[in-house]
Design a protein around this motif. Structure first.
Motif, PDB file in Angstrom:
ATOM      1  N   GLN A 159     -10.758   0.544   0.666  1.00 37.81           N
ATOM      2  CA  GLN A 159     -11.551   0.145   1.828  1.00 37.81           C
ATOM      3  C   GLN A 159     -11.054   0.863   3.086  1.00 37.81           C
ATOM      4  OE1 GLN A 159     -11.806  -4.066   2.497  1.00 37.81           O
ATOM      5  NE2 GLN A 159     -12.963  -3.823   4.371  1.00 37.81           N
ATOM      6  N   GLN A 160      -9.745   0.931   3.255  1.00 36.14           N
ATOM      7  CA  GLN A 160      -9.184   1.642   4.405  1.00 36.14           C
ATOM      8  C   GLN A 160      -9.551   3.115   4.344  1.00 36.14           C
ATOM      9  OE1 GLN A 160      -4.962   0.931   4.674  1.00 36.14           O
ATOM     10  NE2 GLN A 160      -5.246  -1.268   4.964  1.00 36.14           N
ATOM     11  N   TYR A 161      -9.515   3.699   3.160  1.00 33.29           N
ATOM     12  CA  TYR A 161      -9.894   5.100   2.979  1.00 33.29           C
ATOM     13  C   TYR A 161     -11.359   5.308   3.394  1.00 33.29           C
ATOM     14  CZ  TYR A 161     -11.537   9.190   0.393  1.00 33.29           C
ATOM     15  OH  TYR A 161     -12.142  10.368   0.038  1.00 33.29           O
ATOM     16  N   GLN A 162     -12.237   4.407   2.971  1.00 35.59           N
ATOM     17  CA  GLN A 162     -13.663   4.506   3.307  1.00 35.59           C
ATOM     18  C   GLN A 162     -13.868   4.441   4.831  1.00 35.59           C
ATOM     19  OE1 GLN A 162     -15.387   5.647   0.823  1.00 35.59           O
ATOM     20  NE2 GLN A 162     -16.680   3.969   0.246  1.00 35.59           N
ATOM     21  N   GLU A 163     -13.112   3.600   5.489  1.00 44.77           N
ATOM     22  CA  GLU A 163     -13.276   3.416   6.935  1.00 44.77           C
ATOM     23  C   GLU A 163     -12.796   4.625   7.745  1.00 44.77           C
ATOM     24  OE1 GLU A 163     -11.188  -0.244   7.618  1.00 44.77           O
ATOM     25  OE2 GLU A 163     -12.795  -1.438   6.709  1.00 44.77           O
ATOM     26  N   THR A 164     -11.870   5.392   7.190  1.00 45.61           N
ATOM     27  CA  THR A 164     -11.332   6.544   7.927  1.00 45.61           C
ATOM     28  C   THR A 164     -12.025   7.847   7.578  1.00 45.61           C
ATOM     29  OG1 THR A 164      -9.576   6.900   6.304  1.00 45.61           O
ATOM     30  CG2 THR A 164      -9.070   5.487   8.201  1.00 45.61           C
TER      31      THR A 164
ATOM     32  N   ILE B 203       0.833  -1.202   0.000  1.00 47.85           N
ATOM     33  CA  ILE B 203       0.000   0.000   0.000  1.00 47.85           C
ATOM     34  C   ILE B 203       0.866   1.249   0.000  1.00 47.85           C
ATOM     35  CG2 ILE B 203      -1.662   1.343   1.349  1.00 47.85           C
ATOM     36  CD1 ILE B 203      -3.017  -1.317   2.076  1.00 47.85           C
ATOM     37  N   ALA B 204       1.929   1.260   0.774  1.00 48.25           N
ATOM     38  CA  ALA B 204       2.839   2.406   0.793  1.00 48.25           C
ATOM     39  C   ALA B 204       3.492   2.595  -0.576  1.00 48.25           C
ATOM     40  CB  ALA B 204       3.902   2.229   1.870  1.00 48.25           C
ATOM     41  N   GLN B 205       3.884   1.503  -1.213  1.00 46.12           N
ATOM     42  CA  GLN B 205       4.482   1.607  -2.549  1.00 46.12           C
ATOM     43  C   GLN B 205       3.473   2.125  -3.560  1.00 46.12           C
ATOM     44  OE1 GLN B 205       6.098  -2.320  -3.223  1.00 46.12           O
ATOM     45  NE2 GLN B 205       8.033  -1.780  -2.253  1.00 46.12           N
ATOM     46  N   PHE B 206       2.227   1.654  -3.472  1.00 46.75           N
ATOM     47  CA  PHE B 206       1.172   2.142  -4.345  1.00 46.75           C
ATOM     48  C   PHE B 206       0.977   3.641  -4.139  1.00 46.75           C
ATOM     49  CE2 PHE B 206      -3.627   2.768  -4.407  1.00 46.75           C
ATOM     50  CZ  PHE B 206      -3.652   3.191  -5.724  1.00 46.75           C
TER      51      PHE B 206
ATOM     52  N   ILE C 278      -4.639  -4.566  -4.308  1.00 47.56           N
ATOM     53  CA  ILE C 278      -3.948  -3.556  -3.496  1.00 47.56           C
ATOM     54  C   ILE C 278      -4.792  -2.285  -3.453  1.00 47.56           C
ATOM     55  CG2 ILE C 278      -1.884  -2.099  -3.308  1.00 47.56           C
ATOM     56  CD1 ILE C 278      -0.389  -4.431  -4.778  1.00 47.56           C
ATOM     57  N   PHE C 279      -5.307  -1.873  -4.604  1.00 45.89           N
ATOM     58  CA  PHE C 279      -6.181  -0.700  -4.644  1.00 45.89           C
ATOM     59  C   PHE C 279      -7.450  -0.951  -3.842  1.00 45.89           C
ATOM     60  CE2 PHE C 279      -9.942   1.231  -6.678  1.00 45.89           C
ATOM     61  CZ  PHE C 279      -9.748   2.528  -6.243  1.00 45.89           C
ATOM     62  N   ASP C 280      -8.049  -2.123  -4.000  1.00 45.70           N
ATOM     63  CA  ASP C 280      -9.283  -2.441  -3.273  1.00 45.70           C
ATOM     64  C   ASP C 280      -9.078  -2.320  -1.762  1.00 45.70           C
ATOM     65  OD1 ASP C 280     -10.605  -2.929  -5.673  1.00 45.70           O
ATOM     66  OD2 ASP C 280     -10.262  -5.098  -5.568  1.00 45.70           O
TER      67      ASP C 280
END
Length: 63
Positions: A57-62, A12-15, A51-53
């Motif tokens: 999802q993490q973005y949606q949760e925060t 995720i960090a690399q993305f 990786i995007f998915d």
């Protein structure tokens, strides 16, 4: 972009780092379909869409 970390080997960090460096990445976009379409068509730096998915999802949760 909050997941950027050039020193990390985390997918995720690399993305996030690669998306940051991608001059045409729609950084202000929030719509899943728009972002997904862009990545499928333009992001050779993303090895797989899961990786995007996970990132989205993490973005949606925060937010």
């Amino acid at each position: 972009m909050t997941q950027r970390n050039p020193m990390s080997h985390d997918e995720i960090a690399q993305f996030a780092d690669n998306a940051f460096l991608d001059q045409t990445f729609p950084k202000q976009a929030t719509d899943y379909d728009d972002l997904s379409r862009y990545l499928e068509e333009n992001a050779g730096y993303l090895p797989n869409m899961s990786i995007f998915d996970e990132t989205y999802q993490q973005y949606q949760e925060t937010n």
